[in-house]
Write an enzyme that holds these catalytic residues in place. Sequence first.
Site, PDB file in Angstrom:
ATOM      1  N   SER A 142      -3.709   4.089  -7.205  1.00  0.00           N
ATOM      2  CA  SER A 142      -4.533   5.285  -6.994  1.00  0.00           C
ATOM      3  C   SER A 142      -4.998   5.788  -8.353  1.00  0.00           C
ATOM      4  O   SER A 142      -4.417   5.434  -9.391  1.00  0.00           O
ATOM      5  CB  SER A 142      -3.650   6.355  -6.332  1.00  0.00           C
ATOM      6  OG  SER A 142      -4.285   7.615  -6.345  1.00  0.00           O
ATOM      7  N   TYR A 155       4.248  11.199  -5.150  1.00  0.00           N
ATOM      8  CA  TYR A 155       3.113  10.271  -5.038  1.00  0.00           C
ATOM      9  C   TYR A 155       2.721   9.754  -6.424  1.00  0.00           C
ATOM     10  O   TYR A 155       2.555   8.553  -6.641  1.00  0.00           O
ATOM     11  CB  TYR A 155       1.949  11.000  -4.367  1.00  0.00           C
ATOM     12  CG  TYR A 155       0.777  10.136  -3.994  1.00  0.00           C
ATOM     13  CD1 TYR A 155       0.786   9.395  -2.816  1.00  0.00           C
ATOM     14  CD2 TYR A 155      -0.351  10.064  -4.807  1.00  0.00           C
ATOM     15  CE1 TYR A 155      -0.307   8.606  -2.456  1.00  0.00           C
ATOM     16  CE2 TYR A 155      -1.441   9.285  -4.455  1.00  0.00           C
ATOM     17  CZ  TYR A 155      -1.417   8.558  -3.282  1.00  0.00           C
ATOM     18  OH  TYR A 155      -2.499   7.783  -2.934  1.00  0.00           O
TER      19      TYR A 155
HETATM   20  P1  NAD Z   1      -4.018   5.927   5.996  1.00  0.00           P
HETATM   21  O1  NAD Z   1      -3.088   7.050   6.313  1.00  0.00           O
HETATM   22  O2  NAD Z   1      -5.354   5.862   6.631  1.00  0.00           O
HETATM   23  O3  NAD Z   1      -3.284   4.538   6.277  1.00  0.00           O
HETATM   24  C1  NAD Z   1      -1.944   4.335   5.975  1.00  0.00           C
HETATM   25  C2  NAD Z   1      -1.483   3.062   6.663  1.00  0.00           C
HETATM   26  O4  NAD Z   1      -0.105   2.865   6.330  1.00  0.00           O
HETATM   27  C3  NAD Z   1      -1.560   3.139   8.193  1.00  0.00           C
HETATM   28  O5  NAD Z   1      -1.907   1.865   8.695  1.00  0.00           O
HETATM   29  C4  NAD Z   1      -0.142   3.488   8.581  1.00  0.00           C
HETATM   30  O6  NAD Z   1       0.200   3.117   9.907  1.00  0.00           O
HETATM   31  C5  NAD Z   1       0.626   2.688   7.548  1.00  0.00           C
HETATM   32  N1  NAD Z   1       1.997   3.139   7.370  1.00  0.00           N
HETATM   33  C6  NAD Z   1       2.438   4.391   7.130  1.00  0.00           C
HETATM   34  N2  NAD Z   1       3.768   4.407   7.049  1.00  0.00           N
HETATM   35  C7  NAD Z   1       4.180   3.129   7.223  1.00  0.00           C
HETATM   36  C8  NAD Z   1       5.446   2.498   7.268  1.00  0.00           C
HETATM   37  N3  NAD Z   1       6.582   3.185   7.103  1.00  0.00           N
HETATM   38  N4  NAD Z   1       5.502   1.170   7.490  1.00  0.00           N
HETATM   39  C9  NAD Z   1       4.366   0.460   7.707  1.00  0.00           C
HETATM   40  N5  NAD Z   1       3.138   1.009   7.663  1.00  0.00           N
HETATM   41  C10 NAD Z   1       3.049   2.331   7.439  1.00  0.00           C
HETATM   42  O7  NAD Z   1      -4.118   5.954   4.407  1.00  0.00           O
HETATM   43  P2  NAD Z   1      -5.201   5.390   3.370  1.00  0.00           P
HETATM   44  O8  NAD Z   1      -5.886   6.539   2.775  1.00  0.00           O
HETATM   45  O9  NAD Z   1      -5.981   4.264   3.929  1.00  0.00           O
HETATM   46  O10 NAD Z   1      -4.211   4.863   2.238  1.00  0.00           O
HETATM   47  C11 NAD Z   1      -3.930   3.515   2.004  1.00  0.00           C
HETATM   48  C12 NAD Z   1      -3.422   3.368   0.588  1.00  0.00           C
HETATM   49  O11 NAD Z   1      -4.420   3.803  -0.315  1.00  0.00           O
HETATM   50  C13 NAD Z   1      -2.181   4.219   0.281  1.00  0.00           C
HETATM   51  O12 NAD Z   1      -1.298   3.478  -0.525  1.00  0.00           O
HETATM   52  C14 NAD Z   1      -2.749   5.387  -0.497  1.00  0.00           C
HETATM   53  O13 NAD Z   1      -1.807   5.942  -1.374  1.00  0.00           O
HETATM   54  C15 NAD Z   1      -3.862   4.705  -1.248  1.00  0.00           C
HETATM   55  N6  NAD Z   1      -4.905   5.620  -1.715  1.00  0.00           N
HETATM   56  C16 NAD Z   1      -5.626   6.370  -0.836  1.00  0.00           C
HETATM   57  C17 NAD Z   1      -6.619   7.201  -1.338  1.00  0.00           C
HETATM   58  C18 NAD Z   1      -7.465   8.043  -0.432  1.00  0.00           C
HETATM   59  O14 NAD Z   1      -8.217   8.880  -0.967  1.00  0.00           O
HETATM   60  N7  NAD Z   1      -7.428   7.870   0.863  1.00  0.00           N
HETATM   61  C19 NAD Z   1      -6.853   7.278  -2.705  1.00  0.00           C
HETATM   62  C20 NAD Z   1      -6.089   6.502  -3.568  1.00  0.00           C
HETATM   63  C21 NAD Z   1      -5.125   5.656  -3.055  1.00  0.00           C
END
Ligand code: NAD
Length: 269
Positions: A142, A155
């Site tokens: 991130s 985080y």
């Molecule tokens: P999201 O909430 O849409 O998706 C999260 C996914 O992880 C889902 O499929 C969920 O079912 C799964 N998950 C959650 N807990 C779990 C567990 N215990 N075991 C297995 N699967 C599990 O989130 P997102 O925004 O798509 O985030 C995905 C990644 O991107 C994360 O690592 C997040 O930190 C990173 N990220 C997101 C952003 C953003 O702005 N959305 C920015 C930077 C980094």
Amino acid sequence: MLKHKVALITGSTSGIGLAIAQSLAKEDCHIVLNGFCDHMKLQSLISDLSNITRGKVIYQGANLMIGDEISEMFENIRKEFGGVDILVNNAGMQYVAPIDEFPVEKWDNIISLNLTSVFHTIRHSLPNMKEKGWGRIINVASAHGVVASAGKSAYVATKHGLIGLTKAVALEVAAVINPKTNDYMDITSNAICPGWVLTPLVEDQIHKMALEQKISYDQAKLNLLSEKQPSKRFVQPDELGALTVFLCGEKTSQINGASYIMDGGWTIQ
Ligand code: NAD
């Protein structure tokens, strides 16, 4: 080149992980979906992805906070495909609170999912990659792997940790010799660092902001972007999918231990 490579994308039932799965499906990879999902949505995800790839699509519902479930998932993948060629460590969670009010259970869960699970998936994936002489490990960190924000101690700690882990693994795979060919193996470990992406993880934060500041959802969304992301636009999930495909592609064997930042200018300020 990626046809029938076995790609495990953790947390791919939603958001960024799903977009990465779609991008790898377009390259005709076998797709292993993981994440929480109800039965109806899961069937439609599997069917949609199966219409994109000429490979197979399977689902492994391991809760990545439980080491034994990760081991079982890899055992199942080994039986189905032999092993994982492309590992995308994407699953992650967020919780926002000042550190002196941060629930201990939330801290433990975030460390467990965002960081410890990645240790497990990498250790389970590497033997197959070494056997084949090829592998790609891509860790979704991130902008918070590079800079911090108040209220996000767990985080930020895990995402900084993930970048460190990415580099340590990169050094371990950099000069491994393939005993079959006596040549260097083509295994790499890299991180990608998104800024704001409009997914359920961020929508939750926008709703919380709107509630706390007594403003509309749209205003909160604008404030969130304006505060950090100079482009004032969300990174699109398929842009992260395209970056992942690039890192898996030809001529990338010397990109190792890198952090690819895609954040509309957030971290250059
Ligand atoms: P999201 O909430 O849409 O998706 C999260 C996914 O992880 C889902 O499929 C969920 O079912 C799964 N998950 C959650 N807990 C779990 C567990 N215990 N075991 C297995 N699967 C599990 O989130 P997102 O925004 O798509 O985030 C995905 C990644 O991107 C994360 O690592 C997040 O930190 C990173 N990220 C997101 C952003 C953003 O702005 N959305 C920015 C930077 C980094």
